[in-house]
Design a protein around this motif. Structure first.
Motif, PDB file in Angstrom:
ATOM      1  N   ASP A   1       0.890  -1.117  -0.049  1.00 16.54           N
ATOM      2  CA  ASP A   1       0.019   0.212  -0.132  1.00 16.54           C
ATOM      3  C   ASP A   1       0.538   1.408  -0.240  1.00 16.54           C
ATOM      4  O   ASP A   1       0.642   2.089   0.260  1.00 16.54           O
ATOM      5  CB  ASP A   1      -0.729   0.162   1.110  1.00 16.54           C
ATOM      6  N   PHE A   2       1.837   1.193  -0.965  1.00 15.64           N
ATOM      7  CA  PHE A   2       2.714   2.328  -0.993  1.00 15.64           C
ATOM      8  C   PHE A   2       2.676   3.238  -1.261  1.00 15.64           C
ATOM      9  O   PHE A   2       1.522   3.521  -2.137  1.00 15.64           O
ATOM     10  CB  PHE A   2       3.620   2.766  -0.869  1.00 15.64           C
ATOM     11  N   GLN A   3       3.229   4.268  -1.020  1.00  9.42           N
ATOM     12  CA  GLN A   3       2.353   5.893  -1.541  1.00  9.42           C
ATOM     13  C   GLN A   3       3.525   5.837  -3.030  1.00  9.42           C
ATOM     14  O   GLN A   3       3.725   5.605  -3.307  1.00  9.42           O
ATOM     15  CB  GLN A   3       2.208   7.308  -0.572  1.00  9.42           C
ATOM     16  N   ALA A   4       2.590   6.833  -3.504  1.00 15.18           N
ATOM     17  CA  ALA A   4       2.937   7.023  -5.130  1.00 15.18           C
ATOM     18  C   ALA A   4       4.535   7.916  -4.509  1.00 15.18           C
ATOM     19  O   ALA A   4       5.213   7.100  -6.159  1.00 15.18           O
ATOM     20  CB  ALA A   4       2.133   7.965  -6.101  1.00 15.18           C
ATOM     21  N   ASP A   5       5.287   8.258  -4.030  1.00 16.51           N
ATOM     22  CA  ASP A   5       6.557   8.873  -3.464  1.00 16.51           C
ATOM     23  C   ASP A   5       6.850   7.951  -2.445  1.00 16.51           C
ATOM     24  O   ASP A   5       7.904   8.739  -1.970  1.00 16.51           O
ATOM     25  CB  ASP A   5       5.979  10.909  -3.049  1.00 16.51           C
ATOM     26  N   PHE A   6       6.527   6.840  -2.963  1.00 13.20           N
ATOM     27  CA  PHE A   6       7.552   6.174  -1.659  1.00 13.20           C
ATOM     28  C   PHE A   6       9.218   6.044  -2.444  1.00 13.20           C
ATOM     29  O   PHE A   6       9.613   5.926  -1.384  1.00 13.20           O
ATOM     30  CB  PHE A   6       6.548   4.787  -1.654  1.00 13.20           C
ATOM     31  N   ASP A   7       8.909   5.613  -3.380  1.00 12.98           N
ATOM     32  CA  ASP A   7      10.544   5.443  -4.031  1.00 12.98           C
ATOM     33  C   ASP A   7      11.508   5.858  -4.071  1.00 12.98           C
ATOM     34  O   ASP A   7      13.086   6.420  -3.372  1.00 12.98           O
ATOM     35  CB  ASP A   7      10.605   4.468  -5.291  1.00 12.98           C
TER      36      ASP A   7
ATOM     37  N   TYR B   1      -2.953   4.918   8.528  1.00  9.37           N
ATOM     38  CA  TYR B   1      -2.082   4.036   7.683  1.00  9.37           C
ATOM     39  C   TYR B   1      -1.199   4.342   6.730  1.00  9.37           C
ATOM     40  O   TYR B   1      -0.572   3.756   6.423  1.00  9.37           O
ATOM     41  CB  TYR B   1      -3.364   2.632   6.977  1.00  9.37           C
ATOM     42  N   GLU B   2      -1.788   5.457   6.051  1.00  2.54           N
ATOM     43  CA  GLU B   2      -1.132   6.593   4.676  1.00  2.54           C
ATOM     44  C   GLU B   2       0.193   6.890   5.298  1.00  2.54           C
ATOM     45  O   GLU B   2       1.609   6.255   4.642  1.00  2.54           O
ATOM     46  CB  GLU B   2      -1.520   7.391   4.335  1.00  2.54           C
ATOM     47  N   PHE B   3       0.439   7.356   6.370  1.00  2.00           N
ATOM     48  CA  PHE B   3       1.719   7.355   6.848  1.00  2.00           C
ATOM     49  C   PHE B   3       2.471   6.041   7.367  1.00  2.00           C
ATOM     50  O   PHE B   3       3.500   6.581   7.188  1.00  2.00           O
ATOM     51  CB  PHE B   3       1.328   8.361   8.837  1.00  2.00           C
ATOM     52  N   MET B   4       1.864   4.675   7.653  1.00  4.01           N
ATOM     53  CA  MET B   4       2.407   3.563   8.369  1.00  4.01           C
ATOM     54  C   MET B   4       2.762   3.306   6.892  1.00  4.01           C
ATOM     55  O   MET B   4       4.152   2.372   7.090  1.00  4.01           O
ATOM     56  CB  MET B   4       1.941   3.573   9.381  1.00  4.01           C
ATOM     57  N   SER B   5       2.800   3.323   5.857  1.00  4.01           N
ATOM     58  CA  SER B   5       2.854   2.371   4.250  1.00  4.01           C
ATOM     59  C   SER B   5       4.377   3.026   4.499  1.00  4.01           C
ATOM     60  O   SER B   5       5.234   2.086   3.923  1.00  4.01           O
ATOM     61  CB  SER B   5       1.798   3.166   3.861  1.00  4.01           C
ATOM     62  N   TYR B   6       5.162   4.110   4.485  1.00  2.00           N
ATOM     63  CA  TYR B   6       6.239   4.203   4.136  1.00  2.00           C
ATOM     64  C   TYR B   6       7.613   3.504   5.452  1.00  2.00           C
ATOM     65  O   TYR B   6       8.767   3.104   4.601  1.00  2.00           O
ATOM     66  CB  TYR B   6       6.771   6.281   4.572  1.00  2.00           C
ATOM     67  N   PHE B   7       6.787   2.897   6.152  1.00  7.69           N
ATOM     68  CA  PHE B   7       7.726   2.724   6.679  1.00  7.69           C
ATOM     69  C   PHE B   7       7.207   0.821   6.611  1.00  7.69           C
ATOM     70  O   PHE B   7       8.089   0.473   8.199  1.00  7.69           O
ATOM     71  CB  PHE B   7       7.819   3.277   8.872  1.00  7.69           C
ATOM     72  N   ASP B   8       6.127   0.261   6.198  1.00  6.08           N
ATOM     73  CA  ASP B   8       5.902  -0.997   6.862  1.00  6.08           C
ATOM     74  C   ASP B   8       7.065  -1.612   5.914  1.00  6.08           C
ATOM     75  O   ASP B   8       6.972  -1.547   4.655  1.00  6.08           O
ATOM     76  CB  ASP B   8       4.426  -0.667   5.481  1.00  6.08           C
ATOM     77  N   THR B   9       7.557  -3.256   6.656  1.00  8.54           N
ATOM     78  CA  THR B   9       8.213  -3.599   5.580  1.00  8.54           C
ATOM     79  C   THR B   9       7.210  -4.722   4.766  1.00  8.54           C
ATOM     80  O   THR B   9       8.041  -4.899   3.682  1.00  8.54           O
ATOM     81  CB  THR B   9       8.915  -4.811   7.243  1.00  8.54           C
ATOM     82  N   LYS B  10       6.431  -4.474   4.792  1.00  8.53           N
ATOM     83  CA  LYS B  10       5.571  -5.253   3.552  1.00  8.53           C
ATOM     84  C   LYS B  10       5.427  -4.573   2.243  1.00  8.53           C
ATOM     85  O   LYS B  10       6.307  -4.834   0.892  1.00  8.53           O
ATOM     86  CB  LYS B  10       4.435  -5.649   4.043  1.00  8.53           C
ATOM     87  N   ASN B  11       6.071  -2.810   2.859  1.00 14.57           N
ATOM     88  CA  ASN B  11       6.192  -1.956   1.234  1.00 14.57           C
ATOM     89  C   ASN B  11       7.825  -1.724   0.803  1.00 14.57           C
ATOM     90  O   ASN B  11       8.240  -2.489  -0.215  1.00 14.57           O
ATOM     91  CB  ASN B  11       5.573  -1.310   1.794  1.00 14.57           C
ATOM     92  N   LEU B  12       8.690  -2.406   1.421  1.00 10.86           N
ATOM     93  CA  LEU B  12       9.934  -2.743   2.006  1.00 10.86           C
ATOM     94  C   LEU B  12      10.516  -4.156   0.884  1.00 10.86           C
ATOM     95  O   LEU B  12      11.260  -3.459   0.587  1.00 10.86           O
ATOM     96  CB  LEU B  12      11.070  -1.799   3.457  1.00 10.86           C
TER      97      LEU B  12
END
Length: 475
Positions: A157-163, A399-410
């Motif tokens: 559920d990463f955001q568009a600017d995750f990378d 959850y949008e905030f936490m998505s940047y630090f969620d290991t499922k996204n990393l």
């Protein structure tokens, strides 16, 4: 009636407390009684001896494909046929009932019945808990099992600017002069190393972090290295051991900002260094700058993890330079340390991680994590909910905030071998959240190893260090 489940699991022998006799047949004339028929008079249910009971699992680790498989043995010690009345309920790890079934079983006098236990229909991939009762007595209490856990979907559920968010953090880290300082400990070959890392935010003075560096053998060769990441610290810090002993691996134990070495007095450390260190934060690390992704604690902490790797690769000191084989860089940790291992492997692009060992990892799949773990008792879900309330946020915003630090996204950026462990009774970092980064990694299945421990909670598995090292050697 929902899906049928004929019984449940337990590794222990227990007793069924509720049983009733089979009703006696209608009175008949003696000459009409068929030869061999049991004419033993019926007993009062309260006078019956309880059933003897044992269950064995069809899978030692309590992980099954499609349906659970168990064998139940019921022994009736009475001199009359008796009936066991049982109820079994299967619930998801989110507390929703999946299966509930009541059933009885007649067992002849002094006989044992063997039952094959399963469901009539397949269960969806996931982790479940089974509770069994006989009468009002539990013979099984929320026993955990897994059904096809490697098929559980934890959708990124990463955001568009995750990378770009993490690329910016790495760029900021590279601009910081590490300024490594070696402080000898009381153990030969072990040093406390002070490093500079990024500040808590886009601007400000660098943050000082501390690590323990253990030199490898002094044989003039470059050695493989294991970077160890610590679990979440105790708010009332206990004693911290100092690692030591040269061997074929070099070791670096990274203390992220405010934790472990960075918050203990000399009396609470086993390194022999007299200086006291103080936690710079007045609150739990998980809540530091919660809501601001550019200054949140875990942005800085993940960069501390990467800075430890950069130290090994770039340090010009003779205790490091030429002695580290960066082509054999391994990372490991438990709980928060497991999360750090996934984060480091995801974000250390200049110096790729060769393999990961992550036990009962934290920081995975926050939307499900905060649903599975009770929001009470001062744990991480309640911390997050309190922060959300103070910010006036909705769940979606949190959850949008936490998505940047969620290991499922990393983990979607990881393709190296993974060695991992899950405790099925872990209520701190439950199995569902542990499996999320493991499943989302791009690592081929043949290069991943997961071990499930059905009786383990939130803990290091027995023999973890030796097993992890053996896995690293195999790479």
């Amino acid at each position: 009636m929902t899906k049928k489940l004929f019984a449940a699991i337990s590794a222990l022998a227990v007793v069924l407390y509720s049983c009733t006799p089979q009703p006696a047949a209608e009175p008949q004339k003696e000459e009409e009684t068929p030869s061999g028929e049991d004419t033993t008079p019926s007993a009062d249910p309260e006078d019956l001896e309880p059933f003897e009971y044992s269950v064995t699992s069809g899978a030692e680790d309590y992980i099954f494909s499609k349906r659970p498989q168990f064998t139940l043995k019921l022994t009736n010690p009475n001199s009359v046929t008796a009936t066991a009345e049982m109820k079994v309920t299967v619930s998801t790890d989110k507390g929703k009932k999946a299966v509930s079934y009541e059933f009885t079983k007649d067992v002849a006098a002094k006989a044992t019945e063997t039952l094959q236990i399963t469901t009539e229909e397949d269960l969806a991939p996931g982790f479940y808990k089974i509770t069994g009762k006989v009468g009002r007595k539990n013979f099984l209490s929320a026993t955990p099992i897994g059904i096809d856990p490697f098929e559980i979907v934890s959708a990124p559920d990463f955001q568009a600017d995750f990378d770009s968010f993490w690329e910016s953090a790495i760029t900021q880290l590279k601009a910081v002069d590490m300024k490594p300082v070696f402080v000898p400990t009381k153990y030969d070959g072990t040093y406390m190393v002070e490093l500079q890392s990024i500040p808590d935010g886009l601007e400000g003075e660098p943050m000082k972090i501390r690590c323990y560096y253990v030199e490898p053998l002094q044989d003039g060769k470059a050695h493989p290295v294991i970077v160890h990441y610590y679990g979440y610290d105790d708010w009332s810090p206990g004693h911290l051991d100092c690692p030591h002993g040269r061997e074929e691996f070099a070791h670096l134990y990274v203390s992220t900002r405010g934790q472990r070495i960075n918050c203990r007095t000399a009396k609470l450390r086993d390194d022999g260094i007299e200086e006291d260190f103080q936690n710079p934060y007045s609150k739990q690390w998980f809540t530091v700058n919660f809501g601001d992704k550019d200054s949140y604690y875990y942005r800085g902490a993940y960069m501390d993890c990467v800075q430890g790797i950069r130290f090994l690769a770039l340090c010009e000191d003779e205790r490091v330079k030429g002695r580290i084989d960066m082509s054999n860089l391994f990372v490991e940790g438990m709980s928060q340390g497991g999360a750090f291992s996934y984060a480091a492997a995801s974000l250390s692009k200049d110096y790729p991680v060769k393999a990961i060992a992550a036990a009962v990892a934290f920081m995975g799949d926050f939307p499900d994590y905060f649903t599975i773990v009770p929001n009470e008792g001062g744990g991480f879900p309640s911390m997050a909910q309190n922060c959300k309330k103070s910010l006036g946020w909705t769940d979606d915003q949190m959850y949008e905030f936490m998505s940047y630090f969620d290991t499922k996204n990393l983990a979607t950026k990881i393709s190296c071998p993974i060695f991992a462990a899950i405790g099925l009774q872990d209520n701190i970092c439950p199995p569902h959240t542990n499996i999320a980064p493991y499943n989302n990694a791009k690592t081929p299945a043949v290069k991943k190893q997961m071990t499930f421990y059905p009786k383990m909670g939130h803990a290091y598995p027995s023999g973890w260090d030796a097993n992890a090292k053996a896995f690293f050697k195999a790479q």
